[in-house]
Design a protein around this motif. Structure first.
Motif, short mmCIF file in Angstrom:
data_model
loop_
_atom_site.label_atom_id
_atom_site.label_comp_id
_atom_site.label_asym_id
_atom_site.label_seq_id
_atom_site.Cartn_x
_atom_site.Cartn_y
_atom_site.Cartn_z
N CYS A 46 5.68 2.80 -8.27
CA CYS A 46 6.89 3.54 -7.87
C CYS A 46 7.72 3.83 -9.11
N LYS A 63 11.22 6.00 -10.69
CA LYS A 63 12.45 6.71 -10.34
C LYS A 63 12.97 7.44 -11.58
N ASP A 122 9.90 0.93 -14.87
CA ASP A 122 8.82 1.57 -14.08
C ASP A 122 7.66 1.92 -14.99
N MET A 154 10.66 9.07 -4.90
CA MET A 154 11.51 9.77 -3.94
C MET A 154 12.63 10.37 -4.77
N SER A 168 20.76 8.03 0.94
CA SER A 168 20.07 6.77 1.27
C SER A 168 20.57 5.63 0.39
N THR A 173 16.17 3.72 1.22
CA THR A 173 15.21 4.13 0.19
C THR A 173 13.91 3.35 0.32
N GLY A 229 9.73 -1.21 -10.79
CA GLY A 229 10.45 -1.83 -11.90
C GLY A 229 11.32 -2.95 -11.35
N THR A 250 16.87 -0.49 -11.86
CA THR A 250 16.99 0.81 -12.50
C THR A 250 18.19 0.85 -13.46
N THR A 288 20.45 -2.15 -8.69
CA THR A 288 20.59 -3.24 -7.71
C THR A 288 19.43 -4.23 -7.77
N GLY A 289 18.24 -3.77 -8.14
CA GLY A 289 17.07 -4.65 -8.12
C GLY A 289 16.63 -4.98 -6.71
N GLN A 290 17.05 -4.20 -5.72
CA GLN A 290 16.75 -4.54 -4.33
C GLN A 290 15.50 -3.84 -3.79
N VAL A 291 15.17 -2.68 -4.37
CA VAL A 291 14.14 -1.84 -3.75
C VAL A 291 12.76 -2.52 -3.74
N THR A 304 24.98 0.31 3.89
CA THR A 304 26.08 0.09 2.93
C THR A 304 26.63 1.44 2.50
C1 LIG Z 1 25.74 3.48 -0.05
C2 LIG Z 1 24.85 4.17 -1.01
C3 LIG Z 1 24.74 5.55 -0.97
C4 LIG Z 1 23.93 6.20 -1.85
N1 LIG Z 1 23.86 7.54 -1.83
C5 LIG Z 1 23.08 8.19 -2.69
C6 LIG Z 1 22.99 9.60 -2.73
O1 LIG Z 1 23.62 10.29 -1.95
N2 LIG Z 1 22.16 10.19 -3.63
C7 LIG Z 1 21.45 9.44 -4.50
O2 LIG Z 1 20.70 10.01 -5.32
N3 LIG Z 1 21.51 8.10 -4.51
C8 LIG Z 1 22.31 7.45 -3.64
N4 LIG Z 1 22.40 6.11 -3.67
C9 LIG Z 1 21.61 5.38 -4.62
C10 LIG Z 1 20.28 5.05 -4.02
O3 LIG Z 1 20.40 4.27 -2.89
C11 LIG Z 1 19.51 4.32 -5.04
O4 LIG Z 1 19.27 5.22 -6.10
C12 LIG Z 1 18.17 3.82 -4.54
O5 LIG Z 1 18.29 3.10 -3.36
C13 LIG Z 1 17.54 2.95 -5.54
O6 LIG Z 1 18.38 1.85 -5.82
P1 LIG Z 1 18.49 1.28 -7.27
O7 LIG Z 1 18.64 2.43 -8.21
O8 LIG Z 1 19.46 0.19 -7.28
O9 LIG Z 1 17.01 0.72 -7.48
P2 LIG Z 1 16.51 -0.75 -7.84
O10 LIG Z 1 16.44 -1.56 -6.62
O11 LIG Z 1 17.24 -1.29 -9.02
O12 LIG Z 1 15.06 -0.29 -8.27
C14 LIG Z 1 13.96 -1.18 -8.42
C15 LIG Z 1 12.71 -0.33 -8.51
O13 LIG Z 1 12.44 0.31 -7.26
C16 LIG Z 1 11.79 1.56 -7.49
N5 LIG Z 1 12.61 2.65 -6.97
C17 LIG Z 1 13.94 2.68 -6.75
N6 LIG Z 1 14.31 3.89 -6.27
C18 LIG Z 1 13.18 4.64 -6.21
C19 LIG Z 1 12.90 5.98 -5.82
N7 LIG Z 1 13.86 6.81 -5.40
N8 LIG Z 1 11.63 6.42 -5.89
C20 LIG Z 1 10.62 5.59 -6.32
N9 LIG Z 1 10.84 4.31 -6.71
C21 LIG Z 1 12.09 3.85 -6.66
C22 LIG Z 1 11.65 1.72 -9.01
O14 LIG Z 1 10.37 1.25 -9.39
C23 LIG Z 1 12.74 0.80 -9.52
O15 LIG Z 1 12.53 0.34 -10.82
C24 LIG Z 1 23.21 5.45 -2.80
C25 LIG Z 1 23.33 4.07 -2.85
C26 LIG Z 1 24.14 3.42 -1.96
C27 LIG Z 1 24.25 1.92 -2.03
#
Ligand SMILES: Cc1cc2nc3c(=O)[nH]c(=O)nc-3n(C[C@H](O)[C@H](O)[C@H](O)COP(=O)(O)OP(=O)(O)OC[C@H]3O[C@@H](n4cnc5c(N)ncnc54)[C@H](O)[C@@H]3O)c2cc1C
Length: 265
Positions: free
Chosen positions: A6, A8, A38, A63, A94, A99, A119, A122, A127-130, A225
């Motif tokens: 995955c 981003k 990533d 995504m 999302s 996500t 990863g 990001t 957040t490190g949650q995905v 959230t």
């Molecule tokens: C309430 C809220 C609303 C949001 N609204 C928007 C919005 O309108 N538009 C927007 O662009 N973002 C939005 N975001 C941000 C979006 O939720 C995050 O970009 C996404 O969930 C990934 O979170 P992160 O960057 O903390 O990933 P982390 O959890 O830090 O990522 C860990 C790993 O997960 C994988 N990963 C994460 N995201 C993706 C992806 N999209 N595709 C493939 N792999 C991935 C990667 O390998 C990454 O290294 C919002 C976030 C919140 C909390």
């Protein structure tokens, strides 16, 4: 063996500046890059391809907006075999839960994976949650903060870093790995002879119409959230480095300084 990586697309945040008036990221001229950890996940996958004797297929999934296609093509140039872009306005807004749900449904629609790399976190959302949430949705074991992964005698040996040190874990597939940033060299950009393939390969389009997902669980509707406020960290005054010469001279200077501030009398 099927591996999913995955990736981003993120703004190059370490080189970004914050607008002091609006507290927003100044996006003009800001480069977009593949999130660094990533790339470490992709490098792990490429290493495994060399270590394992059976055929290994590496798919990359993101995504994001249509412009993320460039990063998918770069991943193909670096050695990945297939690329998938999950896109659509329905995904806008999302949070991490929505996500990871969307990514898990996309992964299920592509096929069964033995290893899924993400990863550790990001550069932007941070957040490190995905990764861990994705493992839950896919009902796969997970190993986080991985700095090394090797295929040894029919199983995998993984080093995971924690504050207290390094833990070595042995495990069998299937599992999800979150790759630590700077854990491994990045894939060479670009692997020999792959540029033409990267330019011409079909990027598989995934969207709400061709994967099975619950529309209530994606986008803003599916998010549990919301962001209440975003603000830049307050800048604190920098300290003073005292280097007046010898230790005695430095101590005398500090004593005088403290007297001046009425800390010492
Ligand atoms: C309430 C809220 C609303 C949001 N609204 C928007 C919005 O309108 N538009 C927007 O662009 N973002 C939005 N975001 C941000 C979006 O939720 C995050 O970009 C996404 O969930 C990934 O979170 P992160 O960057 O903390 O990933 P982390 O959890 O830090 O990522 C860990 C790993 O997960 C994988 N990963 C994460 N995201 C993706 C992806 N999209 N595709 C493939 N792999 C991935 C990667 O390998 C990454 O290294 C919002 C976030 C919140 C909390």
């Amino acid at each position: 063996m099927n591996i999913l990586v995955c990736i981003k697309t993120v703004p190059d945040v370490p080189h970004a500046e914050i607008d002091p008036e609006t507290n927003n990221l100044i996006r003009d001229g800001l480069k977009m890059v593949i999130n660094p950890s990533d790339l470490c996940g992709l490098k792990f996958a490429l290493n495994i391809k060399e270590q394992v004797e059976e055929d290994v297929k590496i798919s990359v999934l993101t995504m994001g907006p249509p412009s993320a296609e460039k990063d998918l093509r770069d991943s193909i140039a670096m050695g990945a075999d297939e690329a998938y872009l999950l896109e659509g306005l329905e995904f806008v807004g999302s949070d991490t839960l929505a996500t990871s749900y969307a990514l898990s449904q996309a992964a299920k629609s592509i096929g069964d994976f033995d290893i899924v790399f993400t990863g550790d976190q990001t550069l932007d959302g941070d957040t490190g949650q995905v990764g861990p949430q994705l493992a839950e949705f896919l009902e796969m074991n997970q190993v986080t903060y991985v700095s090394k992964i090797d295929y040894v005698d029919g199983h995998f040996e993984v080093n995971r870093e924690s504050r207290g040190g390094t833990e070595t874990v042995k495990l069998n597939t299937p599992f999800v790995v979150t790759a630590l940033k700077d854990s491994t060299g990045k894939p060479s950009k670009f692997a020999l002879g792959r540029n033409e393939l990267a330019d011409t390969i079909e990027i598989h389009d995934l969207n709400v119409n061709n994967i099975d997902l619950d529309p209530e669980k994606i986008g803003q509707k599916g998010s549990r959230t919301w962001v209440k406020e975003v603000y830049a960290q307050e800048k604190s005054e920098t300290g003073q480095i005292i280097d007046k010469g010898s230790l005695e001279e430095n101590v005398d200077f500090v004593v005088e300084l403290l007297k001046k501030e009425h800390v010492l009398v």
